[in-house]
Motif scaffolding. Structure first.
Motif, short mmCIF file in Angstrom:
data_model
loop_
_atom_site.label_atom_id
_atom_site.label_comp_id
_atom_site.label_asym_id
_atom_site.label_seq_id
_atom_site.Cartn_x
_atom_site.Cartn_y
_atom_site.Cartn_z
N GLU A 227 0.83 -1.21 0.00
CA GLU A 227 0.00 0.00 0.00
C GLU A 227 0.87 1.26 0.00
OE1 GLU A 227 -3.42 2.26 -0.09
OE2 GLU A 227 -3.18 0.11 -0.41
N ALA A 228 1.96 1.25 0.74
CA ALA A 228 2.86 2.41 0.76
C ALA A 228 3.50 2.61 -0.61
CB ALA A 228 3.95 2.22 1.81
N GLN A 229 3.85 1.51 -1.28
CA GLN A 229 4.45 1.64 -2.61
C GLN A 229 3.41 2.03 -3.65
OE1 GLN A 229 6.63 -2.02 -3.24
NE2 GLN A 229 8.45 -1.14 -2.27
N ARG A 230 2.16 1.82 -3.36
CA ARG A 230 1.12 2.32 -4.25
C ARG A 230 1.00 3.84 -4.10
NH1 ARG A 230 -3.75 3.98 -4.29
NH2 ARG A 230 -4.19 3.63 -2.09
N VAL A 231 1.14 4.33 -2.87
CA VAL A 231 1.05 5.77 -2.62
C VAL A 231 2.30 6.48 -3.14
CG1 VAL A 231 0.95 7.51 -0.79
CG2 VAL A 231 -0.45 5.46 -0.63
N VAL A 232 3.47 5.95 -2.82
CA VAL A 232 4.75 6.52 -3.28
C VAL A 232 5.52 5.39 -3.97
CG1 VAL A 232 6.87 7.70 -2.61
CG2 VAL A 232 4.76 8.14 -1.35
N PRO A 233 5.39 5.29 -5.29
CA PRO A 233 6.04 4.19 -6.01
C PRO A 233 7.56 4.26 -5.95
CG PRO A 233 4.41 5.30 -7.40
CD PRO A 233 4.57 6.11 -6.16
N ARG A 234 8.18 3.11 -6.06
CA ARG A 234 9.64 3.01 -6.02
C ARG A 234 10.28 3.84 -7.13
NH1 ARG A 234 13.76 0.16 -4.21
NH2 ARG A 234 12.62 -1.31 -2.95
N ARG A 235 9.68 3.85 -8.31
CA ARG A 235 10.25 4.61 -9.44
C ARG A 235 10.26 6.10 -9.13
NH1 ARG A 235 9.41 3.04 -15.22
NH2 ARG A 235 11.66 3.17 -15.11
N LEU A 236 9.23 6.60 -8.46
CA LEU A 236 9.19 8.00 -8.07
C LEU A 236 10.29 8.31 -7.07
CD1 LEU A 236 7.82 10.79 -8.07
CD2 LEU A 236 6.36 9.94 -6.22
N VAL A 237 10.49 7.42 -6.12
CA VAL A 237 11.54 7.61 -5.12
C VAL A 237 12.91 7.63 -5.80
CG1 VAL A 237 12.66 6.57 -3.13
CG2 VAL A 237 10.18 6.62 -3.26
N GLU A 238 13.13 6.72 -6.74
CA GLU A 238 14.41 6.66 -7.44
C GLU A 238 14.63 7.89 -8.32
OE1 GLU A 238 14.19 2.92 -9.43
OE2 GLU A 238 14.68 1.78 -7.61
N PHE A 239 13.56 8.53 -8.76
CA PHE A 239 13.67 9.77 -9.53
C PHE A 239 13.96 10.96 -8.64
CE2 PHE A 239 11.50 13.57 -11.17
CZ PHE A 239 12.22 13.78 -12.33
N LEU A 240 13.39 10.97 -7.43
CA LEU A 240 13.51 12.12 -6.54
C LEU A 240 14.89 12.25 -5.89
CD1 LEU A 240 10.03 12.15 -4.78
CD2 LEU A 240 10.88 13.71 -6.54
N VAL A 241 15.60 11.13 -5.69
CA VAL A 241 16.92 11.22 -5.05
C VAL A 241 17.85 12.12 -5.86
CG1 VAL A 241 18.95 9.94 -4.32
CG2 VAL A 241 16.69 9.03 -3.84
N PRO A 242 18.06 11.85 -7.15
CA PRO A 242 18.96 12.75 -7.89
C PRO A 242 18.35 14.12 -8.19
CG PRO A 242 18.15 11.03 -9.34
CD PRO A 242 17.68 10.70 -7.96
N LEU A 243 17.01 14.21 -8.20
CA LEU A 243 16.38 15.51 -8.44
C LEU A 243 16.74 16.50 -7.33
CD1 LEU A 243 14.44 17.29 -10.11
CD2 LEU A 243 12.62 16.48 -8.60
#
Length: 138
Positions: free
Chosen positions: A58-74
């Motif tokens: 459910e947490a990964q549905r709210v904040v997907p892993r791909r979004l997290v991996e995009f936000l680190v370098p952003l």
């Protein structure tokens, strides 16, 4: 945990206040203790509490892993881009005075940008670490 209604409702009620407190810490960092790092940990903590109660899927549905991996370098790009903008305009790295016509206004903008970059990087890194550790046993 699916049958613990009180805990689930309580967490749904407290998470918005955790996020609001993270925003307060972020914006208060200009004037006192606080800033991007502390706010990033608070924001990530809100999602971690959500994942502990409602489950990792459910947490990964709210904040997907791909979004997290995009936000680190952003976040790093926001931080470094603020400094590079000053360099490209003939000033020192992270010389915020170049960001506005008046130096004090430029410093305010620069600090907000840099702290926003730190918030994005820290919160997404903490979430990525949580996802990695919690998926380890799957």
């Amino acid at each position: 945990m699916r049958l613990d209604v009180v805990l689930r409702v309580g967490v749904k009620l407290i998470i918005p206040f955790m996020l609001l407190f993270g925003l307060y810490v972020q914006l208060h960092g200009d004037y006192g203790p606080g800033g991007g790092f502390q706010a990033g940990v608070i924001v990530a903590g809100a999602l971690i509490v959500y994942a502990l109660i409602f489950g990792l899927d459910e947490a990964q549905r709210v904040v997907p892993r791909r979004l997290v991996e995009f936000l680190v370098p952003l976040g790093v790009l926001i931080y470094a881009g603020t400094g590079a903008f000053a360099l490209l305009n003939g000033h020192n790295f992270l010389d915020y005075s170049v960001l506005a016509a008046h130096a004090p206004a430029g410093r305010e903008r620069g600090i907000l940008l840099v702290e926003a970059g730190v918030l994005v990087t820290v919160s997404s890194t903490m979430i990525a670490l949580f996802y990695a550790f919690s998926e380890r046993g799957r």
